[in-house]
Design a protein around this motif. Sequence first.
Motif, PDB file in Angstrom:
ATOM      1  N   SER A 170      11.796  31.096  39.515  1.00  0.00           N
ATOM      2  CA  SER A 170      12.284  32.273  38.814  1.00  0.00           C
ATOM      3  C   SER A 170      11.614  32.413  37.453  1.00  0.00           C
ATOM      4  O   SER A 170      11.004  31.476  36.936  1.00  0.00           O
ATOM      5  CB  SER A 170      13.801  32.203  38.646  1.00  0.00           C
ATOM      6  N   VAL A 171      11.729  33.589  36.885  1.00  0.00           N
ATOM      7  CA  VAL A 171      11.180  33.869  35.564  1.00  0.00           C
ATOM      8  C   VAL A 171      12.306  34.267  34.623  1.00  0.00           C
ATOM      9  O   VAL A 171      13.346  34.776  35.052  1.00  0.00           O
ATOM     10  CB  VAL A 171      10.115  34.988  35.609  1.00  0.00           C
ATOM     11  N   ASN A 172      12.077  34.009  33.363  1.00  0.00           N
ATOM     12  CA  ASN A 172      12.999  34.452  32.324  1.00  0.00           C
ATOM     13  C   ASN A 172      12.283  35.530  31.523  1.00  0.00           C
ATOM     14  O   ASN A 172      11.328  35.242  30.793  1.00  0.00           O
ATOM     15  CB  ASN A 172      13.400  33.281  31.427  1.00  0.00           C
ATOM     16  N   VAL A 173      12.703  36.766  31.696  1.00  0.00           N
ATOM     17  CA  VAL A 173      12.071  37.910  31.032  1.00  0.00           C
ATOM     18  C   VAL A 173      12.973  38.377  29.899  1.00  0.00           C
ATOM     19  O   VAL A 173      14.138  38.716  30.130  1.00  0.00           O
ATOM     20  CB  VAL A 173      11.818  39.057  32.029  1.00  0.00           C
ATOM     21  N   ILE A 174      12.440  38.387  28.698  1.00  0.00           N
ATOM     22  CA  ILE A 174      13.199  38.809  27.522  1.00  0.00           C
ATOM     23  C   ILE A 174      12.474  39.981  26.872  1.00  0.00           C
ATOM     24  O   ILE A 174      11.284  39.898  26.577  1.00  0.00           O
ATOM     25  CB  ILE A 174      13.348  37.663  26.501  1.00  0.00           C
ATOM     26  N   LEU A 175      13.199  41.086  26.668  1.00  0.00           N
ATOM     27  CA  LEU A 175      12.664  42.264  25.994  1.00  0.00           C
ATOM     28  C   LEU A 175      13.295  42.382  24.613  1.00  0.00           C
ATOM     29  O   LEU A 175      14.508  42.474  24.488  1.00  0.00           O
ATOM     30  CB  LEU A 175      12.955  43.536  26.807  1.00  0.00           C
ATOM     31  N   ARG A 176      12.460  42.311  23.588  1.00  0.00           N
ATOM     32  CA  ARG A 176      12.910  42.491  22.205  1.00  0.00           C
ATOM     33  C   ARG A 176      13.960  41.463  21.779  1.00  0.00           C
ATOM     34  O   ARG A 176      14.898  41.784  21.062  1.00  0.00           O
ATOM     35  CB  ARG A 176      13.416  43.913  21.976  1.00  0.00           C
ATOM     36  N   GLY A 177      13.814  40.229  22.240  1.00  0.00           N
ATOM     37  CA  GLY A 177      14.645  39.142  21.755  1.00  0.00           C
ATOM     38  C   GLY A 177      15.949  38.948  22.502  1.00  0.00           C
ATOM     39  O   GLY A 177      16.515  39.890  23.066  1.00  0.00           O
ATOM     40  N   SER A 178      16.436  37.694  22.483  1.00  0.00           N
ATOM     41  CA  SER A 178      17.722  37.376  23.103  1.00  0.00           C
ATOM     42  C   SER A 178      18.860  37.826  22.198  1.00  0.00           C
ATOM     43  O   SER A 178      18.732  37.834  20.979  1.00  0.00           O
ATOM     44  CB  SER A 178      17.824  35.866  23.350  1.00  0.00           C
ATOM     45  N   ARG A 179      19.998  38.163  22.830  1.00  0.00           N
ATOM     46  CA  ARG A 179      21.116  38.660  22.029  1.00  0.00           C
ATOM     47  C   ARG A 179      22.485  38.293  22.598  1.00  0.00           C
ATOM     48  O   ARG A 179      23.464  38.297  21.876  1.00  0.00           O
ATOM     49  CB  ARG A 179      21.034  40.185  21.913  1.00  0.00           C
ATOM     50  N   ILE A 738      24.845  39.739  16.616  1.00  0.00           N
ATOM     51  CA  ILE A 738      23.507  39.144  16.662  1.00  0.00           C
ATOM     52  C   ILE A 738      22.493  40.277  16.574  1.00  0.00           C
ATOM     53  O   ILE A 738      22.495  41.185  17.400  1.00  0.00           O
ATOM     54  CB  ILE A 738      23.309  38.308  17.926  1.00  0.00           C
ATOM     55  N   GLN A 739      21.645  40.202  15.571  1.00  0.00           N
ATOM     56  CA  GLN A 739      20.731  41.303  15.261  1.00  0.00           C
ATOM     57  C   GLN A 739      19.286  40.939  15.594  1.00  0.00           C
ATOM     58  O   GLN A 739      18.831  39.835  15.318  1.00  0.00           O
ATOM     59  CB  GLN A 739      20.835  41.666  13.780  1.00  0.00           C
ATOM     60  N   ASN A 740      18.582  41.868  16.215  1.00  0.00           N
ATOM     61  CA  ASN A 740      17.141  41.774  16.451  1.00  0.00           C
ATOM     62  C   ASN A 740      16.462  42.961  15.797  1.00  0.00           C
ATOM     63  O   ASN A 740      16.854  44.113  16.024  1.00  0.00           O
ATOM     64  CB  ASN A 740      16.822  41.765  17.946  1.00  0.00           C
ATOM     65  N   THR A 741      15.465  42.699  14.978  1.00  0.00           N
ATOM     66  CA  THR A 741      14.637  43.755  14.403  1.00  0.00           C
ATOM     67  C   THR A 741      13.183  43.418  14.693  1.00  0.00           C
ATOM     68  O   THR A 741      12.801  42.241  14.743  1.00  0.00           O
ATOM     69  CB  THR A 741      14.838  43.885  12.882  1.00  0.00           C
ATOM     70  N   GLY A 742      12.382  44.443  14.882  1.00  0.00           N
ATOM     71  CA  GLY A 742      10.981  44.161  15.178  1.00  0.00           C
ATOM     72  C   GLY A 742      10.131  45.397  15.192  1.00  0.00           C
ATOM     73  O   GLY A 742      10.611  46.528  15.051  1.00  0.00           O
ATOM     74  N   ILE A 743       8.833  45.162  15.365  1.00  0.00           N
ATOM     75  CA  ILE A 743       7.877  46.257  15.479  1.00  0.00           C
ATOM     76  C   ILE A 743       6.943  45.984  16.651  1.00  0.00           C
ATOM     77  O   ILE A 743       6.753  44.837  17.064  1.00  0.00           O
ATOM     78  CB  ILE A 743       7.054  46.453  14.185  1.00  0.00           C
ATOM     79  N   LYS A 744       6.398  47.058  17.171  1.00  0.00           N
ATOM     80  CA  LYS A 744       5.400  46.974  18.233  1.00  0.00           C
ATOM     81  C   LYS A 744       4.255  47.921  17.885  1.00  0.00           C
ATOM     82  O   LYS A 744       4.486  49.060  17.473  1.00  0.00           O
ATOM     83  CB  LYS A 744       6.003  47.376  19.571  1.00  0.00           C
ATOM     84  N   ILE A 745       3.031  47.432  18.043  1.00  0.00           N
ATOM     85  CA  ILE A 745       1.843  48.250  17.790  1.00  0.00           C
ATOM     86  C   ILE A 745       0.933  48.147  19.003  1.00  0.00           C
ATOM     87  O   ILE A 745       0.667  47.051  19.498  1.00  0.00           O
ATOM     88  CB  ILE A 745       1.098  47.792  16.525  1.00  0.00           C
ATOM     89  N   MET A 746       0.486  49.285  19.481  1.00  0.00           N
ATOM     90  CA  MET A 746      -0.484  49.331  20.579  1.00  0.00           C
ATOM     91  C   MET A 746      -1.669  50.180  20.161  1.00  0.00           C
ATOM     92  O   MET A 746      -1.510  51.272  19.613  1.00  0.00           O
ATOM     93  CB  MET A 746       0.137  49.926  21.852  1.00  0.00           C
ATOM     94  N   LEU A 747      -2.865  49.670  20.423  1.00  0.00           N
ATOM     95  CA  LEU A 747      -4.108  50.395  20.144  1.00  0.00           C
ATOM     96  C   LEU A 747      -4.939  50.372  21.414  1.00  0.00           C
ATOM     97  O   LEU A 747      -5.203  49.300  21.970  1.00  0.00           O
ATOM     98  CB  LEU A 747      -4.867  49.740  18.989  1.00  0.00           C
TER      99      LEU A 747
END
Length: 1013
Positions: A170-179, A738-747
């Motif tokens: 199995s895989v553990n997929v996390i989007l934008r951090g655990s919460r 529980i707070q998650n903050t972040g940024i994503k940049i795609m070029l």
Amino acid sequence: MLKKLSDYFINRGALAFLFFLFLSADLVAQQKVTFSGTVVSADNTPLSGVSVTVKGSAKGTFSDAHGKFSIQADAAARLVFSFIGFVDKEMPARDIIPPFIVQLQVNSSSLGEVTVTALGIQRKSTGLTYSVQKVTGKEITAVPQTNFMNSLSGKVAGMTVSTTAGLGSSVNVILRGSRSVSGSNQPLYVVDGIPLQNPVQTVQNGSESSQDFGDGISNINPDDIESISVLKGASAAALYGSQAANGVILITTKKGKAGVASVNFSSNMTLDKVAYTPQLQNAYGQSGAGSELSWGTPITNAPNNVSDFYKTGRTWVNSINVSSGTDKANTYFSYANTTAKGIIQNNDLTRHNISLRESLKFLNDKLKLNGGVSVTNQTIKNNPNAGFQTNPVLALYTFPRGLDITPYKNNYEIFDSVRNLGTQNWFITPTAYNQNPYWLLNRNDYIYKRNRVLLNLGLRYDLTPWLNFQLRGNADYIVDDNNTKLYAGTTPVYGGLNGAFDVANTTTTQYYGDAILNLIRSYGDFGINATVGSSITSNSQNGQYANSNDLSIANVFNIQNMNKSLNSSFGSVSEGIQQLQAVFESLNLSWKKWLYLDLTGRTDWSSNLSYTPNDSYFYPSAGLTVVLNELVTLPRAITFAKVRGSYAEVGNTVPAYVTNPVNYVSNGQIVFNTTAPFGELKPEKSKSLELGTELRMFQDQLSFEFTYYKTNAINQFFSIAVPPGTGYSSRFINGGDIQNTGIKIMLRYAQKPGSGLRWNTQANFDLNRNKVKSLAAGVDQYVLLQNINNYSNILKVGGSYGDLYGQVLQRDSATHKIVINSDGTPAVQSALGYVGNANPNFRLGWTNGFDLQNFSLSFLVDGSFGGHVMALTQQVLDGYGVSKASGDARAAGGVKVNGIDAVTGNDVNMVDAQKWYTTIGGRQHATGEYMYSATTVRLRQVMLGYSLPKKLIANSVIKNIQLSLVGRNLWYIHRDAPFDPEMSLSTGNQWPGIDVSGLPATRSYGLSLNVTF
């Protein structure tokens, strides 16, 4: 039947199949005329992938990378050219005289790529108010994996994919951090608009040893996938309500296409080689006869006991699909066979997938009916244990240096004349922590079988050109049959005197249905897209199990032979039934193609909230997008620009049966409930804010995307102890933030198609910051992983999700020097302290693709920077004296330290190697001294392909042949830890970044053949 078909493809498949079809090419009628040309856009840019069909028939083709096409048709036929975002063009075939140019015009009403969003609703990406990233099916299948989700590593910004060792694990997929504290942190998987159950098969062997036999998502045939859309934020997933707290993975499968009949065959073979093994010393031998340790006298020759243990793994995937269609009916059929052998002996996987999908149109195309069935049959044998117990890897690595393991390899079993059976041959009396690794591979059998059937049916009726109604239904039926045999001679802790036998049969069922009314209307410059619907999801599980840790008659593995009076248990899997009902609505308003407003709402009624006054919960979202290039005049170089913002609230389901726990029966006895009822239970809720911008320049060749997000998960679910005298030992409470903050940049840069070299490249950057802002009232810390061997995973206010705590060396308060005891050993603190967090500071991914004539080359480099992981395998090797570090220290006269004598206060610069490593190394010692940087940069994937020139196959039934060399995880450009930080003991919340004697990662090399007819 499936087995025979599998053997055909594996043993004779690729060559026999191609040979047959090449011979049959001469049987094809040659009476038709061949028409060829080039399809271009209004600015004469060649268009790749344009559908060219013969009107009124199923015959068709696609333009190649240079816009060129060739098709056979009657001279009186009419050809239809169609491409997403362009106006269809129809013309007489006789008008096409080479060299002919077919020019398509942009469809102004269809500007923007079509994206699949929640509930399977297709939207133009131009007006989306949230971030969605799309991955094509071709990218997923480039390098075969026994769990295709591993193929997304490094390709999707903001996504973390980790796995355990073993085929199909199995895989553990996390989007934008655990919460989530007590719930799942994995996303919801949705296939063609229908939520998919994703049960994980694991076996717990001891307190920290487990086997992983895969999850539900790995059962899907990756060759059936058209594309995957990743909905990372709450705004994108809000229509799934209490299922959407962790984002959604939307999978769109392949279907038949009107006017196109094709057969696609692919055969992929990869070889897996161990990427690394521990560095062991060869200078010092066994501590003494019968000792497990290697702190003995110097030796001159040490056999390499590790090199012959690992095999070359192999994964072979053969797949065929047939699709055909007219303007009234489309059909898609596929079969895939996967066979794999792991890097250790007797570790095998076999999987069969069959899919059939049909789409029909009636009543002047107003009524559309579609249905499908997918069947999966899978068997996994002997996935390895990870952890300290019953682990062949740990016993192999710690085998005393200087001794030759060959006698124990060739004769892992010796005959016991007294008992008249074979028993384990090992240099010591076997224990839970140390058994002959070859005995474990050959006399501990773990067989896990899964049969799965997915049925779906959908009906859509167009009430008017702008209003339609649809009904959808799905049934997902999973039967797991698990069988474990431990032969007599296995350590009695697990195998008793006569061996052990476990069987379990579990049936998991999910039924889903929805009814949706869609409205799409425009009034001049004003557009409206509205959806109203209702859904119901029902899950249930039942089954039986029987296990015995000591059989009555040795090595007779059946239920009748279980010793019912000793270490045995029998029972039924509790019939867990959960139901979720929902009403949802969405409204998308647009004005003059520059202003878009999104509003959604969903109300959930969950059976898990029974016995509470909270019978329903509402989950809203709102988003706004402004398309700047439609609003104001921008420089000519900028072809598209928008800014967007959204806010949403979504939930995470709560466990069943916690609002009113009851007594139950186990092994013929009543087990009295000790948990207090929780009548005030509320589901976990995530509040999310997202802001972003998108920019495309130079006729969309260069694009840029930026996203900022902040998510707060509240109403966390905690289990806490209660004072004695209440009649209960524990109770549940809600609380926390529980707070998650972040940024994503795609070029991204995509060079226009042309006659020369074409280059496409994309760079992803993302970072996430997690903070525990609060826990429940009266709770200042919450233990996710209890202290087992001097390490733990603890949530504390002000800390972060995934904080690891371990035992560290004691340091002098004044000088911060390591305290050395009077006996020459380093002093160790008794209490656990914070030692690190596995989550990275940021991640980078860089994908490149090159096309030149018939050649193509692509590669992916990605890196994870920052974070710290715990290497407990290395700790054990040091303590046993087998590691290179322990040998080097002995050769150097000891371990250099900056220490202080606990008694005299004098400086200490050198500590005896054995005293040092037996104090901090081994099990249950100073785990905090084995933290390593998690920074890893790797060449993740490479593919070099060659397509046979069209002229060589012009007069055959074959449309395309491509042969590719593929590779995965080929080079660690940088790695500090002694293991791959993406590998973990388990995919659960409790074990982030902890290596406990897991298998090493592998490098994969292979060959891929794809043929289209």
